[in-house]
Design an enzyme around this catalytic site. Structure first.
Site, PDB file in Angstrom:
ATOM      1  N   GLU A 268      -4.037   5.436  12.623  1.00 15.39           N
ATOM      2  CA  GLU A 268      -4.729   4.379  12.000  1.00 15.39           C
ATOM      3  C   GLU A 268      -4.427   4.471  10.506  1.00 15.39           C
ATOM      4  O   GLU A 268      -4.597   5.433   9.788  1.00 15.39           O
ATOM      5  CB  GLU A 268      -6.379   5.166  12.085  1.00 15.39           C
ATOM      6  CG  GLU A 268      -6.873   4.963  13.306  1.00 15.39           C
ATOM      7  CD  GLU A 268      -7.255   3.767  14.070  1.00 15.39           C
ATOM      8  OE1 GLU A 268      -7.319   2.732  13.404  1.00 15.39           O
ATOM      9  OE2 GLU A 268      -7.758   3.996  15.305  1.00 15.39           O
ATOM     10  N   CYS A 302     -10.260   1.198   4.494  1.00 13.42           N
ATOM     11  CA  CYS A 302      -9.104   0.411   5.312  1.00 13.42           C
ATOM     12  C   CYS A 302      -9.246  -0.995   5.605  1.00 13.42           C
ATOM     13  O   CYS A 302      -8.439  -1.662   5.548  1.00 13.42           O
ATOM     14  CB  CYS A 302      -8.590   1.374   6.206  1.00 13.42           C
ATOM     15  SG  CYS A 302      -9.763   1.912   7.660  1.00 13.42           S
TER      16      CYS A 302
END
Ligand code: NAD
Length: 495
Positions: A268, A302
């Site tokens: 990720e 993010c």
């Protein structure tokens, strides 16, 4: 078990924390300091003062954590799914019972505002609840081979010992998003939290231990040498899974490390989310979504909107309203009840924001709000808006990871899609339009793992979270997240 070194957290609502906060390594059934005697100093980003220190694991202690995970592996894999589910559900309730205390702790060590920290605890705990429910639904498959002779039996087995590496921006949620599916699948694990925010991870581990997670199933090591320690762990043949959340740069290094033992890797990584606003969007709804997509966690996410592409017909009204809303946000210490935008994580974060803003302004963008670092202690940066950001500006290709909204006008939807896709990243994107059909068509054409249409938030434990291109490999959350910790075993059989 006694806790030798601990951190006395400030009382919450006049009540002391639920336990003395451990600050050592959790390897097997014991909290213990590093044999090296080394410790890592933990700073409060709002004051730059030391909070406490945590044990600093050596390479040998990294391998000791693999020994502990290996010793517990067989019994945990053989534990009935219902029992694993019960333990995970106990973790959910134990974490929610301490929501306020944990939120304070996150806010103190990470700097984020309390409402963000409370939201993170609820999101983090939800992974325990979701995977408690999934643990009893690891269904296999049975089919007939096309030739008709064989039965195809597929069984999902735990993949094995998992190394879980997490970043500082969501110190609780990034840990539980990995630990919960690993445990549900029947894997034991080693968590390596970020050096900046180890206390939250240690608190979550202690909560899990008290909720009934057996010794060795979850091990936690902090280290000032993540490269050496993680490399040693990834070269131990007993380790079969790597799950990493962090920067794309470190993700690339870890993929190379994992290649030597061909370790299954979930990544990720970074994002560079575009936020598209079309002329026909409801302005108030788009602003509401923009505030969440930009300012949740003060932009240190993010999934944070990094580039606002706004169609010309609505552009000036959008910018004016965004400036109005951003200017009303109170910057301050995360634990101050009035704070809406907390401190950044460290000095490097401030340096990066300043550099990206200076580059954009130097190329002709207009500073509409903020853009100046306040003087005094603490890593603060104010909510900021820059408009008319010019092509070639670094902020369009680099995550700013802070409370800066960069706005760019566009003319036609096709142009916006080309701009949105002009990046090596592909994590999240946002589209605001009054025409849902148009929004869904655009969502299909944007190259990323997650698109929010007329919404400012994508994160949901029940949804597959992840990126395409250089934003990652694999998915976390949903049933997909569980399968990352399973191997499909095919048994060919005739009867
Ligand atoms: P980072 O990559 O610097 O660090 C992440 C983790 O990796 C930390 O625990 C760190 O100690 C460890 N690490 C660093 N070098 C290592 C090495 N050589 N070997 C093993 N481990 C190593 O990232 P960060 O600054 O902590 O986090 C911010 C980044 O994380 C941003 O790019 C953000 O987009 C990304 N992020 C992604 C997601 C997602 O789900 N895609 C979620 C949150 C954050």
């Amino acid at each position: 078990m006694t806790i030798a070194n601990s951190y006395a957290t400030p009382p919450v609502d006049g009540r002391e924390g639920p336990f003395a906060m451990p600050t050592d390594l959790l390897i097997g059934d014991a909290w213990a300091p590093s044999a090296s005697g080394r410790r890592i100093d933990i700073l409060d980003p709002a004051t730059e003062q030391s909070l406490t220190s945590v044990a600093d694991a050596t390479v040998e202690e990294g391998i000791a954590s693999v020994d502990a995970a290996a010793a517990a592996a067989e019994a945990w894999a053989a534990t009935a799914p219902r029992k694993r589910a019960d333990i995970l559900m106990a973790c959910y309730h134990a974490m929610m019972a301490e929501q306020e205390w944990l939120a304070q702790l996150i806010s103190i060590e990470n700097g984020k505002a309390l409402p963000d920290a409370r939201g993170e605890v609820a999101y983090a705990a939800e992974f325990f609840r979701w995977y408690a429910e999934e643990a009893v639904r690891i269904n296999g498959e049975l089919s007939l081979s096309p030739a008709g002779a064989n039965k195809i039996v597929v069984q999902y087995q735990p993949i094995g010992i998992a190394l879980l590496i997490t970043p500082w921006n969501f110190p609780a949620a990034m840990a539980t998003r990995k630990i919960a599916p690993a445990l549900a699948a029947g894997c034991t694990c080693i968590l390596k939290p970020a050096e900046e925010t180890p206390l939250t991870a240690l608190a979550v581990a202690e909560i899990m231990r008290r909720a009934g997670v057996p010794a060795g199933v979850v091990n936690v090591i902090n280290t000032s040498e993540p490269g050496a320690v993680c490399s040693a762990i990834l070269h131990d043949p007993r380790v079969r899974k790597l799950s990493f959340t962090g920067s794309t740069e470190v993700g690339r290094i870890l993929l190379r490390e994992a290649a030597d033992q061909v370790i299954s890797s979930s990544m990720e990584l970074g994002g560079n989310a575009p936020f598209l606003v079309l002329d026909d969007a409801d302005l108030d709804e788009a602003i509401e979504g923009a505030m969440i997509a930009k300012m949740r966690n003060a932009g240190e996410a993010c999934t944070a909107a990094n580039r606002f592409y706004v169609q010309r017909g609505i552009h000036d009204r959008f910018v004016a309203k965004l400036v109005e809303r951003m200017s009303a946000m109170k910057l301050g210490r995360g634990t101050d009840p009035a704070t809406q935008c907390g401190a950044m994580i460290n000095r490097q974060a401030i340096d990066k924001i300043e550099q990206l803003v200076a580059d954009a302004l130097g190329r002709g963008a207009e500073a509409k709000l903020g853009c100046e670092t306040p003087s005094g202690a603490g890593y603060f940066y104010p909510p900021s808006v820059i408009a008319n950001v010019q092509p070639g500006s670094e902020i369009l290709t680099t995550e700013v990871f802070g409370p800066v909204a960069a706005v760019i006008p566009f003319d036609a939807p096709d142009e916006a899609i080309a701009l949105a896709n002009a990046t090596e990243y592909g994590l999240a994107a946002y589209v605001y339009t009054g025409d849902l059909k148009k929004g869904l068509r655009m969502a299909e054409r944007i190259e990323c793992g997650m698109v929010a249409v007329n919404r400012g938030l994508v994160s949901d434990a029940a949804a597959p979270f992840g990126g395409v291109k250089q934003s990652g490999l694999g998915r976390e959350g949903a049933h997909h997240g569980l399968l990352e910790y399973c191997e499909a075993k095919y048994i060919a059989v005739s009867w």
